[in-house]
Every structure is written in structure tokens, then in C-alpha cells.
Design an enzyme around this catalytic site. Structure first.
Site, PDB file in Angstrom:
ATOM      1  N   ASP A 350       0.896  -2.883  12.043  1.00 21.98           N
ATOM      2  CA  ASP A 350      -0.325  -2.118  11.849  1.00 21.98           C
ATOM      3  C   ASP A 350      -0.177  -0.742  12.496  1.00 21.98           C
ATOM      4  O   ASP A 350       0.309  -0.625  13.630  1.00 21.98           O
ATOM      5  CB  ASP A 350      -1.486  -2.888  12.471  1.00 21.98           C
ATOM      6  CG  ASP A 350      -2.809  -2.173  12.322  1.00 21.98           C
ATOM      7  OD1 ASP A 350      -3.241  -1.990  11.172  1.00 21.98           O
ATOM      8  OD2 ASP A 350      -3.408  -1.816  13.356  1.00 21.98           O
ATOM      9  N   GLU A 386       3.183  -0.069   8.422  1.00 16.06           N
ATOM     10  CA  GLU A 386       2.078   0.683   7.845  1.00 16.06           C
ATOM     11  C   GLU A 386       2.283   2.104   8.382  1.00 16.06           C
ATOM     12  O   GLU A 386       1.991   2.371   9.554  1.00 16.06           O
ATOM     13  CB  GLU A 386       0.734   0.126   8.299  1.00 16.06           C
ATOM     14  CG  GLU A 386      -0.433   0.879   7.684  1.00 16.06           C
ATOM     15  CD  GLU A 386      -1.774   0.424   8.231  1.00 16.06           C
ATOM     16  OE1 GLU A 386      -2.749   0.411   7.465  1.00 16.06           O
ATOM     17  OE2 GLU A 386      -1.852   0.091   9.432  1.00 16.06           O
TER      18      GLU A 386
END
Length: 706
Positions: A350, A386
């Protein structure tokens, strides 16, 4: 109350972080560069009464350590850390606050919000500069001493070129599943129930990607609204599987390990979505739960000229400091734990660009990235970034080093735009080829582009063709949360409708976008439920919805069942034809020896596209000739020649099929004929056939040579 020191306490060792049982006692090792002392606090079996408090006797290389005899697996404990409480200098030590061991393998209980959790006095005029003396122990989970390590699972190592990712949520995928026993729904055990494994296997995907399962905190602000942190992006225990997803609350780690083993037996990988960019402790006004009280100045990135405040590149209040050696070591140790002891096959990071941000910005040679590249365990796992965050220079799609894959939001945006008529062939073409304009450098391959149209964050596929605007009222943020840039289209009516023509078009657009995803080069990622048209009723930010909005609804419409069958067919074709999933980037280079091109762009007249056509074409074809692959590295089916037509015009197009070299074209798939099944393969066309391509549809042909 007294806390007698154990008479046989030894110095232990500083290299085994956390609590390590050796058969006769437990070694504790806790990093802190700025603390003055660390106490181990022992608790009774229900975690409510502190029974002993023992100070670690030694300090070596910034690690407090000691060996305590007669402790066994299952013993509950926490930490109290002494040191200066000087927020202006970056230090927030407060021994009144019981802290979670960062290396704890398990937690008992959940966080109970209370003013005692904060290192300062809530409501004090000096805010976090004040000092609070309340004991937080009654309100914080207790750490559990784990049994000796188990290393039963090994990653599967499915080739990247064969990988198809299926993103889902442990609870949401099974909570409403009637085939899963009631007591297992929403759990790790439920996720590996035979009915779930059979279903996922039947789709044709190879890997599930789980939203965060490491122990996380429900923010007080959501609890007060009657909501919860459903997605789990608020981690506090990076070695601990969250107990909320465990059917067996006494040993969630064993249940998670068993789940991974069942997936491996089904030849399916397990990828974890992990959040090492921030923690649940928030900014200077957040609680003191672990890292803030252990060594705030080491674990977090602080404002250089004002150490009281935190750099907030994450939007959550704090940013983990991966410029510090011990923090990098902590993250790498955590990743290795999940891989070596749990058998996890890879990780999706993330806000991954934060992990590579050095003092001068994003750096492809950042310390964390170098550790991953050289680590004998991590280097062989699937590592997915990401590649963006809200910090300076935060958008880094395509800039991660070799061996990494990345979420490609440009694929998402372009495909959505193409099918709603807002993009042309020139924009879509590179996305169909694995985005070489972004990823074709440094020896990277097409699989580095993780292609997706939808993910947990944003509209589902069905909502993408049903809503022009987000509908997030139930989130309690007055509709201000969630993106307004959805690149969606409702085709005449906002939300559900009885209009048969609108519904037919919506389902066809779902098939079109899925076909574009699954027939493009790169690594495709499906969002769970998109294969049968799951809806969130227009909510594009369901992070706080632990209810039917987020849970997969298995009562599907007839059209949804048809879409699922169509998705299975597309995945079967992707597996059948290696030309659809090459590792290396395809090229337009002409092969003189074979008199062929590996890829050729075709216009509706059956001829190669002219340069002037690219900027306005919305109907075009892509011919892929597998014979151009060097024979020494060909797979079965590699010699196939395929022809894909994509038409986003609102009118049908008379399309001349290209020359067939004496063969015939066989129609494999038509998104306008979703129920044709295998019968569609009977449609065989001689060369120079003019084929009517329905408005807004995708077709796939195979060349049958004589």
C-alpha cells in the site's frame, strides 16, 4: 502492588527480536535508540491483571534484551518503556502506557478506546505537550508469547506470465456465502472451505490478493458513527493475523497458516496487501500504542525543523521511517515471517512509493528496495507496489526497479475512457501491450504492469456502468469522501433501472472491459464479484462498510451468471494461448525470414492502420502472430495467430477481416453474444470476409491454417 524480579534472569541475546521461547524460558529483545529502560509486563490468562514487571537487564547495539526463565507459549505480556517525554525533541516515552511488542506473533483482545491510551492529557490546553499518568493496560490488547516457529508452507512460485490475481476480503467474500458453514463465514477457515476453493479454482485465476489481515485498529471516529475500519488499512501488529477473522480465536496464526496450505494444495497463491507506510497511532494527537512509545523519533518521519510534528505523506497522520536501519530491518523481518512461516507467496505494498522515499525524494536505489532485491527470501516472492502516495513526487508508476510489479492506474483510466467514448485507439494501444511506454526499461517485462479496471477502492465493475456519480452518504462524511473522477457512465439512468436496452448495454460494457483486461499483455487483476456483477449501490469508498454494501452477494442475477461463465471462458482462452500473456514486450518488428510481424494494427478496411487514423479511431483490430516467438522458447499453442477487434463506437462497423494466408478465421468470442458458448467456435470465415462488428463490442478470432 509489588513486582518481584525473577532471581534467574539472564542477559539473553539482542538478535532475536520479540519474544522467543527456547524450551525453558523466553528471550526478549526490543529496539529503541532513545529509551533509557524497557520493562516486560506479564499478565494473567484473561489479560486483566498485571502479575509481574521485569526490567530487561542488558542494552546492546540499541537493543534492550534479557532472558526470563519459566515462561511458556501462551503467556500474555506487554512493554513499558522509559525515557524522556519531550515532544519538541521527538520523544514521547511514557511508562504509564502499556505498549504492544512490534514483533508479537499474536494479540489477545481488541483495543478499547479510552483517554488512558493517550500519552498526553486529553483536553489539556497544552495538548500533546502535557503528560498523562493513567495506566492504559486495561484498554489495550495483550501480546502472546508464540510457540516455536513452524515452517510448513513454501511459496508456489507460479510464473508471472501465468498469473491472474483475484483481489478479495477475508470476511466479505464468505460472510454471505450460503455454501460456507455459519460458524466459518468471514474467517480464514471459511475462506479455505472446499466450496470457496472450488469456486476460485473454477474461475481460472491463479492467485488471491487479500486486503490487510495484519492486526489493525478501528478508529474511534468510525466507532462513534457506528461504522468500522472494514478494509483494515490501519495496522498496529505487523506479525499478527487479526483475530476478528479467526474462527479459532486462541490461535489465529495456525488458522491462517492452514488456510495458506489449503490454497497451495489447490495450486493457488496467496498474496497479502500490507501497510508498512504508516501505523494506527496517527499524528501528535493520536494514541500511544506501540511505536510512538518505543522510540517515536526512530520509527516515524518527523518534520525536520519541528520534531513535535509528523511528516504526513500517507494522509493518515504519520509516515513510517524507512530511512532508519532498524525500521527497514523490522519491515523485512515481518515480510520474511509471513513468507517463511506462513507460506505467503507475495505482497502488495500500500502506498509503495513511500517505502522508497529518501531524503531527496523517490529513489529506485532506496535502502528498502535494495534489501528486497538481495534478500534470499524476499527476492523470489511476488512484490507488487501501489506506486503512488500524496507526498512530494508521490506518483511513480513505472519507476520501480526490476523484479517489482506495479498497479497500473493508467490502464484502468484508459480502458474506462475508451469504452465510454472518451479515448481513442492511440491511447488504448499501449495499454493492450503491457504499457511499454511506462514499463519497458531496465530489462523489465510486460508482467510488471498489473492491469486492473476496478479494485477495492472505487466503483465495482457493475457500478462503473450504472452510476455517473458516487453515492457515499452512508459513510457519514457528507459525500466528501471518495474520488469524483470515476470515469464511469450510467447510460441514461443513475443506478438500477427496468429499461431493458440500458441493462443490456451495461452488461455488454462489463464484458467489454473484462475482455480488454484479460486479453491485454501484463498481469490482470480482477476484483472479487466483478465476474458476476457485484454492486455497492454506487459507494466508491466502502472502507467503513462492514455490511451488505461491501460483502459479496452470492444471489446473482441471470445476467450475472452469464457474465461469470463468460469470464471463465475468457480466462480459459488466456491460458490456452500464450501469445496473450507473453513475458517480454511484443514488437512491431518485421521478421524477414518468416515474412511476418509479431503484432499488426488493423483498421476496419482490413489493412494495416495508417498513422493519421490513430487519433480518431474507435474501432480497430490487433493481430498477434505467435510464430514470431523464437522456437526455442515457445510454449504449447505459441504458434497461434489471433485477431482481436475492439469497437467503442455507438454504431456497428463493417470490418474486413485481414488476409488469412490461405487459412480461415474462427470466431472464438463476441461480447455481443455472451451465451454462445462453444457453439461460437463453429463460426468460421473465409478470408476477405466483411464482418459486422456490433456497436460497443469485442471480438476474438483464431486463424486456422490449412
Amino acid at each position: 502492588m509489588s513486582f518481584p524480579l525473577r532471581q534467574r534472569l539472564r542477559e539473553g541475546n539482542p538478535v532475536e527480536f520479540g519474544a522467543t521461547y527456547d524450551g525453558s524460558g523466553v528471550n526478549f529483545a526490543v529496539f529503541s535508540a532513545n529509551a533509557t529502560a524497557v520493562d516486560i509486563c506479564l499478565f494473567d490468562q484473561d489479560g486483566k491483571t498485571e502479575t509481574d514487571r521485569i526490567r530487561l537487564p542488558e542494552y546492546t547495539d540499541q537493543v534492550f534484551h534479557g532472558w526470563i526463565p519459566d515462561l511458556h507459549p501462551g503467556q500474555l505480556y506487554g512493554l513499558r518503556v522509559h525515557g524522556p517525554y519531550e515532544p519538541d525533541a521527538g520523544h514521547r516515552f511514557n511508562p504509564n502506557k502499556l505498549l504492544l511488542d512490534p514483533y508479537a506473533r499474536g494479540h489477545l483482545g481488541n483495543l478499547e478506546w479510552n483517554p488512558a491510551l493517550f500519552g498526553y492529557q486529553l483536553g489539556h490546553p497544552d495538548l500533546d505537550l502535557s503528560f498523562d499518568e493513567q495506566d492504559s493496560a486495561p484498554f489495550i490488547p495483550k501480546c502472546i508469547i508464540p510457540p516455536p516457529s513452524e515452517r510448513k508452507n513454501k511459496p508456489l512460485k507460479i510464473r508471472w506470465s501465468d498469473t491472474v490475481i483475484y483481489e478479495t476480503h477475508v470476511k466479505g467474500f464468505t460472510q454471505n456465502n450460503p455454501l460456507v458453514p455459519d460458524n466459518l463465514r468471514g474467517t480464514y477457515a471459511g475462506l479455505c472451505h472446499h466450496s470457496v476453493l472450488d469456486y476460485i479454482k473454477s474461475l481460472g485465476v491463479t492467485s488471491i490478493e487479500l486486503l490487510p489481515i495484519q492486526s489493525f485498529v478501528n478508529p474511534q471516529s468510525l466507532i462513534e458513527k457506528g461504522l468500522t475500519n472494514y478494509w483494515g488499512y490501519n495496522t498496529i501488529g505487523f506479525f499478527s493475523p487479526d483475530t476478528r477473522y479467526a474462527a479459532n480465536h486462541t490461535d489465529p496464526a495456525a488458522e491462517f497458516r492452514e488456510m495458506v496450505a489449503r490454497y497451495h494444495e489447490a495450486n493457488l497463491e496467496v498474496i497479502m496487501d500490507v501497510v508498512y507506510n504508516h501505523t494506527a497511532e496517527g499524528n501528535e494527537l493520536g494514541p500511544t500504542l506501540s511505536f510512538k512509545g518505543l522510540d517515536n523519533a526512530s520509527y516515524y518521519r518527523l518534520i525536520p525543523d519541528n520534531f513535535r510534528y509528523y511528516i504526513n505523506d500517507t494522509g493518515t497522520g504519520n509516515t513510517f521511517n524507512l530511512n532508519t536501519l532498524h525500521v527497514i530491518q523490522f519491515v523485512a523481518d515481518s515480510l520474511r515471517y509471513w513468507a517463511e512461516e506462513m507460506g505467503v507467496d507475495g505482497f502488495r505494498f500500500d502506498l509503495g512509493s513511500i517505502l522508497a522515499r529518501e531524503k531527496n525524494g523517490f529513489d529506485r536505489q532506496a535502502g528498502f528496495l535494495r534489501v528486497c532485491r538481495q534478500d534470499p527470501t524476499l527476492a523470489h516472492l511476488k512484490l507488487i507496489a501501489e506506486p503512488w502516495d500524496i507526498g512530494p513526487g508521490g506518483y511513480q508508476v513505472g519507476n520501480f526497479p526490476p523484479s517489482w510489479a506495479e498497479w497500473n492506474d493508467q490502464f484502468r483510466d484508459t480502458v474506462r475512457d475508451f469504452w465510454r467514448g472518451e479515448a481513442r485507439a492511440a491511447a488504448l494501444a499501449p495499454r493492450l501491450l503491457g504499457s511499454p511506454d511506462i514499463f519497458n526499461h531496465s530489462g523489465r517485462q510486460a508482467w510488471a504492469s498489473v492491469n486492473f479496471i476496478t479494485a477495492h477502492d472505487g466503483f465495482t465493475l457493475k457500478d462503473c456502468v450504472s452510476y455517473n456519480n458516487k453515492h457515499n452518504d452512508t459513510n457519514g462524511e457528507d459525500g466528501k469522501d471518495g474520488s469524483d473522477n470515476n470515469r464511469s457512465c450510467n447510460y441514461g439512468t443513475e443506478g438500477p433501472t427496468d429499461d431493458k436496452s440500458i441493462n443490456a448495454l451495461r452488461w455488454r460494457q462489463c464484458r467489454n472491459m473484462l475482455a480488454t483486461l484479460l486479453f491485454s499483455q501484463g498481469t490482470p487483476m480482477l476484483l472479487a464479484g466483478d465476474e458476476f456483477g457485484r454492486t455497492q449501490n454506487g459507494n466508491n469508498n466502502a472502507y467503513c462498510q462492514d455490511n451488505d454494501i461491501s460483502w459479496v452477494n452470492w444471489k446473482t442475477e441471470e445476467e450475472g451468471e452469464s457474465l461469470k461463465t463468460f469470464t471463465q471462458r475468457m480466462l480459459s482462452l488466456r491460458k490456452r494461448f500464450p501469445i496473450l500473456r507473453r513475458s517480454r514486450f511484443l514488437t512491431e518488428a518485421y521478421n524477414k525470414e518468416l515474412d511476418i510481424k509479431e503484432l499488426t494494427w488493423i483498421s476496419a478496411n482490413g489493412m494495416e492502420m495508417m498513422q493519421e487514423e490513430w487519433d480518431h479511431a474507435q474501432c480497430f483490430g490487433l493481430m498477434l502472430d505467435g510464430r514470431a516467438q523464437p522456437s526455442g522458447i515457445r510454449q504449447r499453442g505459441e504458434d497461434a495467430t489471433l485477431f482481436m477487434v475492439l469497437n467503442s463506437w455507438t454504431d456497428s462497423v463493417e470490418f474486413t477481416l485481414p488476409e488469412a494466408d490461405g487459412g480461415v478465421w474462427k470466431l472464438l468470442l463476441d461480447t455481443n453474444r455472451p451465451n454462445a458458448g462453444d457453439d461460437i467456435e463453429k463460426d468460421i470465415f473465409e478470408q476477405k470476409i466483411v464482418f459486422t462488428v456490433t456497436d460497443r463490442s469485442v471480438l476474438l478470432f483464431e486463424l486456422l491454417r490449412s
